[in-house]
Write an enzyme that holds these catalytic residues in place. Structure first.
Site, short mmCIF file in Angstrom:
data_model
loop_
_atom_site.label_atom_id
_atom_site.label_comp_id
_atom_site.label_asym_id
_atom_site.label_seq_id
_atom_site.Cartn_x
_atom_site.Cartn_y
_atom_site.Cartn_z
N ARG A 108 0.82 -1.22 0.00
CA ARG A 108 0.00 0.00 0.00
C ARG A 108 0.85 1.27 0.00
O ARG A 108 0.42 2.31 -0.46
CB ARG A 108 -0.92 0.01 1.22
CG ARG A 108 -1.89 -1.13 1.26
CD ARG A 108 -3.06 -0.84 0.42
NE ARG A 108 -4.05 -1.92 0.60
CZ ARG A 108 -5.06 -2.09 -0.17
NH1 ARG A 108 -5.26 -1.27 -1.19
NH2 ARG A 108 -5.89 -3.06 0.02
N ASP A 109 2.04 1.17 0.53
CA ASP A 109 2.93 2.33 0.66
C ASP A 109 3.73 2.50 -0.62
O ASP A 109 4.54 1.66 -0.98
CB ASP A 109 3.86 2.11 1.84
CG ASP A 109 4.82 3.25 2.06
OD1 ASP A 109 4.70 4.29 1.39
OD2 ASP A 109 5.71 3.10 2.92
N VAL A 110 3.48 3.58 -1.34
CA VAL A 110 4.22 3.83 -2.58
C VAL A 110 5.32 4.89 -2.39
O VAL A 110 5.83 5.43 -3.36
CB VAL A 110 3.28 4.23 -3.74
CG1 VAL A 110 2.34 3.10 -4.08
CG2 VAL A 110 2.55 5.52 -3.44
N SER A 111 5.69 5.12 -1.15
CA SER A 111 6.72 6.13 -0.89
C SER A 111 8.07 5.75 -1.48
O SER A 111 8.95 6.60 -1.62
CB SER A 111 6.86 6.40 0.61
OG SER A 111 7.31 5.24 1.28
#
Length: 127
Positions: free
Chosen positions: A28-31
């Site tokens: 979920r984290d696209v950082s």
């Protein structure tokens, strides 16, 4: 994300379609996009099409990396349209590089299989 880094330092690779999703299988984290050295790519890119559910995030990242002029950056969430536009902008004999996240890879492969460009991953042994 190291595989992304290696792809962006090859001088002949200058047309990209980046399909970025954030499903559970992708993370979920696209950082991570802020950890990739896209700045090293600038000046070598003819165009990038940002696609997928997180297309706007990738477009923003590329804008901050200095993709210039911004006409070289397109946001197109619809995969079929993005692929068509990418191929339309790629001269015969040259390559459009598609860089997908995991679930996006499955979507790209499914679309290309439906269009007859690829064989399915697997088939029942009775076929």
């Amino acid at each position: 994300s190291l595989h992304h880094f290696a792809l962006f330092h090859a001088p002949a690779r200058d047309r990209f379609l980046h399909r970025n999703n954030d499903d559970i299988a992708d993370g979920r984290d696209v950082s991570w996009i802020w950890d990739v050295d896209f700045e090293g790519l600038m000046g070598q890119v003819r165009f990038v099409i940002a696609s997928g559910r997180r297309a706007e995030d990738m477009a923003l990242r590329l804008k901050y990396a200095g993709l210039s002029p911004l006409e070289n950056l397109m946001v197109e969430r619809d995969l079929a349209v993005a692929l068509y536009k990418g191929l339309e902008g790629t001269p015969h004999g040259e390559t459009l590089y598609v860089i997908p996240t995991y679930t996006a890879l499955l979507e790209v492969r499914e679309l290309l299989t439906k269009k007859g460009y690829l064989s399915p991953f697997w088939r029942d042994s009775d076929e």
